[in-house]
Enzyme design. Structure first.
Site, PDB file in Angstrom:
ATOM      1  N   LYS A   1      34.665  41.994  34.509  1.00 59.65           N
ATOM      2  CA  LYS A   1      35.849  42.765  34.857  1.00 59.65           C
ATOM      3  C   LYS A   1      35.928  42.831  36.381  1.00 59.65           C
ATOM      4  O   LYS A   1      35.023  43.349  37.036  1.00 59.65           O
ATOM      5  CB  LYS A   1      35.752  44.177  34.273  1.00 59.65           C
ATOM      6  CG  LYS A   1      36.956  45.036  34.649  1.00 59.65           C
ATOM      7  CD  LYS A   1      36.894  46.394  34.004  1.00 59.65           C
ATOM      8  CE  LYS A   1      38.076  47.241  34.425  1.00 59.65           C
ATOM      9  NZ  LYS A   1      38.026  48.584  33.859  1.00 59.65           N
TER      10      LYS A   1
ATOM     11  N   LYS B   1      38.472  39.831  32.219  1.00 60.12           N
ATOM     12  CA  LYS B   1      39.638  40.635  32.565  1.00 60.12           C
ATOM     13  C   LYS B   1      39.825  40.606  34.078  1.00 60.12           C
ATOM     14  O   LYS B   1      38.841  40.765  34.787  1.00 60.12           O
ATOM     15  CB  LYS B   1      39.373  42.060  32.085  1.00 60.12           C
ATOM     16  CG  LYS B   1      40.415  43.056  32.445  1.00 60.12           C
ATOM     17  CD  LYS B   1      39.996  44.398  31.933  1.00 60.12           C
ATOM     18  CE  LYS B   1      40.994  45.395  32.473  1.00 60.12           C
ATOM     19  NZ  LYS B   1      40.575  46.736  32.325  1.00 60.12           N
TER      20      LYS B   1
HETATM   21  C1  PBG Z   1      39.390  51.761  32.614  1.00 60.74           C
HETATM   22  C2  PBG Z   1      40.255  50.588  32.398  1.00 60.74           C
HETATM   23  C3  PBG Z   1      41.195  49.987  33.255  1.00 60.74           C
HETATM   24  C4  PBG Z   1      41.832  48.991  32.531  1.00 60.74           C
HETATM   25  C5  PBG Z   1      41.243  48.969  31.267  1.00 60.74           C
HETATM   26  N1  PBG Z   1      40.250  49.944  31.211  1.00 60.74           N
HETATM   27  C6  PBG Z   1      41.599  50.345  34.621  1.00 60.74           C
HETATM   28  C7  PBG Z   1      40.717  50.170  35.778  1.00 60.74           C
HETATM   29  O1  PBG Z   1      39.586  49.678  35.692  1.00 60.74           O
HETATM   30  O2  PBG Z   1      41.168  50.604  36.835  1.00 60.74           O
HETATM   31  C8  PBG Z   1      42.941  48.124  33.007  1.00 60.74           C
HETATM   32  C9  PBG Z   1      43.909  47.685  31.958  1.00 60.74           C
HETATM   33  C10 PBG Z   1      45.206  47.166  32.438  1.00 60.74           C
HETATM   34  O3  PBG Z   1      45.494  47.068  33.650  1.00 60.74           O
HETATM   35  O4  PBG Z   1      46.021  46.840  31.568  1.00 60.74           O
HETATM   36  N2  PBG Z   1      38.359  51.577  33.528  1.00 60.74           N
END
Ligand code: PBG
Length: 325
Positions: A192, A245
């Site tokens: 991520k 992601k």
């Molecule tokens: C929580 C989380 C996030 C997303 C999924 N889980 C946001 C982040 O890390 O700031 C992003 C999902 C999206 O942008 O659709 N940590």
């Protein structure tokens, strides 16, 4: 000429016969936001067509998803109360826990995955508890494990930690096993990245950090070897599914991880990707339907086994109509 690649492109029946990537609605996951409160169906400004629902109205959304042919949803909570340590995350009466109890009872035909993270629940918006201005990894991991177990107790079929703390998959696995949930799978947000593609989500979930950024825990977008290491560690700790992601701009990472490990691999096409398509289509610059189909097909072609996308309902419809698949 002996080889004429155009031969196999000459009509639709033939093109679909030799198609290399087959897409099924079975592998789509639809993200849903539930909020504390009553009678809420509030459109997210930067994500037209996506809403925050209170629990008493989330049924509308679950019904639409199921009707469209989507089989699985991913739940995000937007609590009214936030504090320093994010205690709402593991509260047995928290917004996600109540959503799960309701949804599993009323819509048992759907499969429920929960996002496990603290950022929606902390007053500072970071994905864990703070020690000064940094997120304390090991303290956070213990709270994430507690949160995951409370989700499963409330009915979650699968948990998906998105915090990017080190060692959280192992800690969650142990906690679930100790509570008797040996068969509940973990989908790890393994690679991520710290990404500006999450901007609209943070509006939706009210989870933008109040200071600094997430670069000390989410990955640097210049890196790919590090993504392989992250996936390897998560698998070693017991992750059942690994995830990359964002989606669109990270297909090289997805491809590499799928090739290396050959394990069930998910791709999260995030909020910013949704918003870009919606905005450009709204301006008449692109064809929305075709753009949704093409980007999704490319994600599967690159190696996605599972696609988490805000276009899940639309895609399920396009697959039914034979526009892709
Ligand atoms: C929580 C989380 C996030 C997303 C999924 N889980 C946001 C982040 O890390 O700031 C992003 C999902 C999206 O942008 O659709 N940590």
């Amino acid at each position: 000429m002996q080889y004429r690649p155009r031969r196999l492109r000459s009509c639709a029946a033939l093109r679909s016969m030799v198609r290399e990537t087959r897409i099924s609605a079975d592998s789509l996951v639809y993200p849903i936001f539930t909020a504390d409160g009553e009678n809420i169906k509030e459109e997210i400004r930067s994500m037209p067509g996506q809403y925050r629902y209170s629990i008493d109205r989330v049924g509308e959304c679950l019904e639409e998803a199921a009707e469209a042919g989507v089989k699985s949803v991913m739940l995000f909570g937007v609590p009214s109360h936030k504090d320093e340590c994010g205690s709402g995350a593991w509260d047995e009466n928290g917004v996600i826990q109540r959503t799960l109890r309701y949804a599993k009872r009323e819509y048992p035909q759907l499969y429920y995955i929960t996002d496990v993270c603290m950022c929606e629940y902390t007053s500072h918006g970071h994905c864990g508890v703070l020690d000064g201005e940094t997120v304390d990894n090991d303290k956070t991991v213990a709270l994430l494990a507690k949160t995951a177990a409370s989700h499963v107790r409330a009915g979650a079929d699968m948990v998906a930690p998105s915090d990017m703390m080190d060692g959280r998959v192992g800690a969650i696995r142990r906690e679930l096993d100790e509570n008797g949930y040996i068969n509940t799978p973990i989908m790890a947000y393994s690679a991520k990245y710290a990404s500006s593609f999450y901007g609209p989500f943070r509006e939706a979930a009210e989870s933008a950090p109040s200071f600094g950024d997430r670069k000390s825990y989410q990955m640097d977008f210049h890196n790919i070897n590090e993504a392989v290491t992250e996936a390897e560690l998560d698998l070693a700790e017991g992750a059942d599914i690994i995830m990359v992601k964002p989606g669109m701009a990270y297909l090289d990472v997805l491809h590499e991880i799928k090739q290396r490990f050959g394990r069930p691999t998910a791709l999260y096409s995030v909020s910013g990707e949704y918003s870009m398509i919606k905005a450009a289509a709204g301006l008449g610059y692109i064809d929305e339907e075709k753009m949704i189909c093409e980007t999704a097909a490319c994600m599967y072609r690159a190696g996605a086994d599972i696609l988490i996308t805000y276009f899940a309902k639309e895609l399920a419809g396009f697959i039914k109509r034979g526009l892709i698949g």
